[in-house]
Design a protein around this motif. Structure first.
Motif, PDB file in Angstrom:
ATOM      1  N   ALA A   1      70.604 -17.166  84.201  1.00 45.44           N
ATOM      2  CA  ALA A   1      70.893 -15.770  83.368  1.00 45.44           C
ATOM      3  C   ALA A   1      70.694 -14.612  83.978  1.00 45.44           C
ATOM      4  O   ALA A   1      70.079 -14.540  85.157  1.00 45.44           O
ATOM      5  N   SER A   2      71.278 -13.536  83.544  1.00 45.80           N
ATOM      6  CA  SER A   2      71.204 -12.161  84.419  1.00 45.80           C
ATOM      7  C   SER A   2      71.194 -11.436  83.196  1.00 45.80           C
ATOM      8  O   SER A   2      71.712 -11.440  81.979  1.00 45.80           O
TER       9      SER A   2
ATOM     10  N   GLY B   1      74.336 -12.339  80.902  1.00 47.18           N
ATOM     11  CA  GLY B   1      75.150 -13.336  81.122  1.00 47.18           C
ATOM     12  C   GLY B   1      74.377 -14.633  81.341  1.00 47.18           C
ATOM     13  O   GLY B   1      73.191 -14.810  81.603  1.00 47.18           O
ATOM     14  N   TYR B   2      75.023 -15.844  81.000  1.00 43.55           N
ATOM     15  CA  TYR B   2      74.387 -17.117  80.992  1.00 43.55           C
ATOM     16  C   TYR B   2      75.115 -18.150  81.493  1.00 43.55           C
ATOM     17  O   TYR B   2      76.477 -17.920  81.477  1.00 43.55           O
ATOM     18  N   ALA B   3      74.519 -19.005  82.155  1.00 45.95           N
ATOM     19  CA  ALA B   3      75.367 -20.307  82.620  1.00 45.95           C
ATOM     20  C   ALA B   3      75.767 -21.092  81.304  1.00 45.95           C
ATOM     21  O   ALA B   3      74.980 -21.024  80.530  1.00 45.95           O
ATOM     22  N   ASP B   4      76.817 -21.594  81.536  1.00 45.73           N
ATOM     23  CA  ASP B   4      77.369 -22.379  80.577  1.00 45.73           C
ATOM     24  C   ASP B   4      76.338 -23.457  79.869  1.00 45.73           C
ATOM     25  O   ASP B   4      76.198 -23.770  78.765  1.00 45.73           O
TER      26      ASP B   4
ATOM     27  N   TYR C   1      67.333  -1.674  87.703  1.00 45.28           N
ATOM     28  CA  TYR C   1      68.029  -3.003  88.507  1.00 45.28           C
ATOM     29  C   TYR C   1      68.331  -3.798  87.715  1.00 45.28           C
ATOM     30  O   TYR C   1      67.630  -4.138  86.660  1.00 45.28           O
ATOM     31  N   PHE C   2      69.177  -4.593  87.872  1.00 44.91           N
ATOM     32  CA  PHE C   2      69.908  -5.757  87.499  1.00 44.91           C
ATOM     33  C   PHE C   2      68.880  -7.217  87.786  1.00 44.91           C
ATOM     34  O   PHE C   2      68.418  -6.987  89.057  1.00 44.91           O
ATOM     35  N   MET C   3      68.513  -7.855  87.152  1.00 42.92           N
ATOM     36  CA  MET C   3      67.537  -9.112  86.994  1.00 42.92           C
ATOM     37  C   MET C   3      68.109 -10.227  86.748  1.00 42.92           C
ATOM     38  O   MET C   3      68.978 -10.454  85.967  1.00 42.92           O
ATOM     39  N   THR C   4      67.799 -11.315  87.462  1.00 41.91           N
ATOM     40  CA  THR C   4      68.298 -12.753  87.235  1.00 41.91           C
ATOM     41  C   THR C   4      67.351 -13.685  87.146  1.00 41.91           C
ATOM     42  O   THR C   4      66.268 -13.667  87.720  1.00 41.91           O
ATOM     43  N   TRP C   5      67.507 -14.940  86.483  1.00 35.27           N
ATOM     44  CA  TRP C   5      66.421 -16.056  86.506  1.00 35.27           C
ATOM     45  C   TRP C   5      67.790 -17.333  87.384  1.00 35.27           C
ATOM     46  O   TRP C   5      68.798 -17.341  86.732  1.00 35.27           O
TER      47      TRP C   5
END
Length: 115
Positions: free
Chosen positions: A48-49, A58-61, A31-35
């Motif tokens: 971030a994910s 992936g990250y927020a700018d 599974y895909f995990m995110t903060w």
């Protein structure tokens, strides 16, 4: 499904923290995990994910180049390494996953960046 975050605390500007999120109740490695984070008076925002099996991130700018998301599938844990922290990073940090088209959130861990 259960997600339990830890590792938050008080840190000075420029400092570092590593957050952890231990997962249980599902096949973590698939599974895909995110903060996410939520500051007082603001909406919750994606930080971030990381994809399963951990090959894509992936990250927020606003955190690119400072934060790193990673996972240890043997420990059912996702991490968020946070460097060069700024006062505006102060927030409650949550991990989240989606299992069976349902969102699951941890209880959050407080990060305070202040001198």
């Amino acid at each position: 499904v259960q997600l339990v975050e830890s590792g938050g605390g008080l840190v000075q500007p420029g400092g570092s923290l590593r957050l952890s999120c231990i997962a249980s109740g599902f096949t973590f490695s698939s599974y895909f995990m995110t903060w996410y984070r939520q500051a007082p008076g603001k909406e919750r925002e994606l930080v971030a994910s990381i994809l399963a099996p951990g090959r894509g991130t992936g990250y927020a700018d606003f955190v690119k180049g400072r934060f790193t998301i990673s996972r240890d599938n043997a420990k059912n844990t996702v991490y968020l390494q946070m460097n060069s922290l700024k006062p505006e990073d102060t927030a409650v940090y949550y991990c989240k996953t989606v299992v069976g088209r349902r969102d699951y959130w941890g209880q959050g861990t407080q990060v305070t960046v202040s001198s």
